[in-house]
Motif scaffolding. Structure first.
Motif, PDB file in Angstrom:
ATOM      1  N   ARG A 435       0.830  -1.213   0.000  1.00  0.00           N
ATOM      2  CA  ARG A 435       0.000   0.000   0.000  1.00  0.00           C
ATOM      3  C   ARG A 435       0.860   1.258   0.000  1.00  0.00           C
ATOM      4  N   PHE A 436       2.007   1.203   0.705  1.00  0.00           N
ATOM      5  CA  PHE A 436       2.902   2.359   0.741  1.00  0.00           C
ATOM      6  C   PHE A 436       3.435   2.668  -0.650  1.00  0.00           C
ATOM      7  N   TRP A 437       3.955   1.653  -1.370  1.00  0.00           N
ATOM      8  CA  TRP A 437       4.487   1.892  -2.705  1.00  0.00           C
ATOM      9  C   TRP A 437       3.390   2.349  -3.673  1.00  0.00           C
ATOM     10  N   GLU A 438       2.191   1.788  -3.503  1.00  0.00           N
ATOM     11  CA  GLU A 438       1.082   2.165  -4.388  1.00  0.00           C
ATOM     12  C   GLU A 438       0.677   3.621  -4.182  1.00  0.00           C
ATOM     13  N   GLU A 439       0.560   4.030  -2.931  1.00  0.00           N
ATOM     14  CA  GLU A 439       0.176   5.423  -2.653  1.00  0.00           C
ATOM     15  C   GLU A 439       1.268   6.392  -3.099  1.00  0.00           C
ATOM     16  N   LEU A 440       2.547   6.024  -2.904  1.00  0.00           N
ATOM     17  CA  LEU A 440       3.631   6.892  -3.335  1.00  0.00           C
ATOM     18  C   LEU A 440       3.616   7.070  -4.848  1.00  0.00           C
ATOM     19  N   ALA A 441       3.432   5.987  -5.574  1.00  0.00           N
ATOM     20  CA  ALA A 441       3.374   6.085  -7.034  1.00  0.00           C
ATOM     21  C   ALA A 441       2.164   6.890  -7.486  1.00  0.00           C
ATOM     22  N   HIS A 442       1.040   6.714  -6.828  1.00  0.00           N
ATOM     23  CA  HIS A 442      -0.182   7.432  -7.226  1.00  0.00           C
ATOM     24  C   HIS A 442      -0.036   8.934  -6.984  1.00  0.00           C
TER      25      HIS A 442
END
Length: 501
Positions: A435-442
């Motif tokens: 979730r951390f990597w997904e939110e950072l990319a988004h």
């Protein structure tokens, strides 16, 4: 019985035999290399072997005769397919007949006069036809003409020869002196000319392979013996690999590029203990390594920084960040590698390493608490009362011991829980990281931070690249590095004692 330290291990009979064999073959290889050097340089240096005279300074008429050297040209000319050139040999033979006739009949006899006239004619033909061109010695004819002009004091070499062999000159000068001049200065130049035959392929005849073939057969036998010894020592190695291990001996077997034999010959002499090349090898290798290390480090550093810049500048940076969610490979049991690693290391640190540090932690926390109590908790007026210092010290030790024990108990409990396989905990940890990597990319895709961040990071890397490269260029050169390395002493016994703080 224990062997004394000053007595070395005596090699076995087989080892002594093979060492002797290696030394014999190395000596033969060195002799073969010496012959190769002689064979390769024989034709260019044929004048030296023919005249056995050394001219150290060609510009000065200085000659050092070496009469103790054997005359090998009659025998070795046959190996190289060299034969006397017909015109120059006829020139020499006619002068020999003139010498013989003058010695028996006198220089003024009719027959000798006819021979002198024919010698003048042959000299003119030699100058006109120039037979030295075929052997690549065109300059030799110029030397011959210059010596004739200098001897007669004339501008024409033909007229000079006619004058030196004429009746007027010989009546004034001694024939013996003139004969010595021709034998010392003219005929040796004519003798250097030769004719070399060619084979069916148009190449110059060279029979040196007949001499080299026995050496090559011996070297091939030695290579097979060395491969057999290696195969017997390491049974697991294949015959092909055993033969390939002796790739350095290849120049000993090929009939061309024979000067490369200096490499295997040097290696054999060094391994046989006949020469010592380790100091030279160490000096050369250190110089090469120093140069290559600087160049290699520059290339690697530049390559890494360029790669990082390309990644940062890429418009697909958010997508690459999003791929970190699934970058972990899966082991056979289906557990993420990172989670398995944390499950092994965290209990080790929390259960075993942490409790072992209890005395140090108690002393550290107690010292900090006591300093705090001295500064804030107890007024200065109460410190003069008896028992306050000891009570303060006991209080800080009690508080620090309780605090450290509580933390260690908490770490033990956490380590026990982490050491147990908890699928729910692992799933939650992986889900949180994803979730951390997904939110950072988004957020990078939707916000204005991406372009500015890419620009700033790229500029920072460019500055780092320039500064690092310029710093490397300003470093000490190779000679200073090697000098500094020579000055270093890596022996622990010779290190100077550290100064006391």
């Amino acid at each position: 019985m224990v062997r004394p330290r000053w007595q070395g291990v005596r090699p076995s009979a087989a080892r002594r035999f093979w060492l002797g064999w290696d030394r014999v073959i190395a000596t033969i290889a060195a002799l073969n290399l010496a012959w190769v050097l002689f064979d390769v340089t024989y034709v260019p240096l044929r004048n030296f072997w023919l005249q056995r005279t050394l001219f150290p300074l060609p510009s000065i008429n200085l000659a050092i005769p070496l009469p103790w050297l054997p005359d090998i040209t009659p025998a070795y000319d046959k190996v190289k397919g060299i034969e006397p050139q017909r015109d120059t040999q006829s020139y020499i033979d006619h002068f020999r007949r003139l010498e013989t006739a003058a010695a028996t009949q006198g220089i003024d006899s009719q027959e000798v006069r006819q021979l002198r006239l024919e010698m003048v004619v042959r000299n003119s033909q030699l100058i006109d036809e120039n037979p030295f061109v075929s052997s690549g010695k065109a300059s030799t004819l110029e030397k011959l003409k210059n010596r004739l002009r200098s001897r007669a004091g004339m501008d024409s070499a033909k007229q000079a020869a006619a004058h030196l062999l004429g009746d007027d000159h010989l009546s004034e000068q001694n024939w013996e002196e003139e004969r010595r001049f021709w034998n010392k200065s003219i005929l040796p130049l004519a003798a250097t000319n030769y004719w070399r035959g060619t084979d069916e392929n148009g190449q110059a005849i060279d029979r040196s392979w007949q001499i080299d073939t026995p050496f090559q057969i011996l070297f091939l036998l030695d290579i097979l013996i060395r491969s057999f010894r290696l195969k017997r020592r390491y049974p697991g190695i294949t015959w092909r690999d055993a033969l390939l291990r002796r790739w350095i001996d290849l120049p000993l077997l090929i009939p061309f590029w024979r000067l490369l034999r200096i490499i295997p010959v040097t290696e054999r002499l060094s391994n046989a203990g006949l020469i010592q090349l380790e100091p030279l090898r160490a000096v050369i290798s250190r110089g090469v390594v120093a140069v290559l290390a600087i160049e290699l480090f520059e290339v690697i550093t530049l390559r890494i920084l360029d790669t990082v810049q390309d990644v940062v500048r890429s418009p697909r940076l958010p997508e690459k960040i999003r791929r970190l969610c699934t970058h972990q490979s899966v082991v056979e049991e289906g557990e993420p590698e990172l989670a398995e690693l944390l499950r092994l290391w965290l209990p080790l640190i929390l259960i075993q390493v942490g409790p072992a540090l209890r005395p140090q932690l108690v002393a550290l926390v107690g010292h900090v608490l006591r300093r705090n109590l001295e500064e804030a908790a107890i007024p200065g007026a109460l410190r003069t009362l008896p028992g306050v210092d000891s009570a303060e010290q006991k209080l800080s030790q009690t508080l620090s011991a309780g605090l450290v024990d509580s933390l260690l108990n908490l770490s033990r409990n956490a380590g026990d829980r982490l050491g147990q396989k908890d699928p729910v905990l692992e799933s939650l940890g992986v889900e949180t990281a994803d979730r951390f990597w997904e939110e950072l990319a988004h957020k990078l895709e939707t916000g204005a931070v991406l372009e500015r961040s890419q620009e700033l990071i790229a500029v920072f890397l460019e500055d780092l690249k320039r500064s690092s490269m310029s710093q490397l260029r300003l470093q000490k050169d190779v000679d200073e590095l090697i000098t500094e390395l020579d000055g270093l002493n890596f022996s622990s016994e010779a290190l100077p004692p550290k100064p006391q703080a």
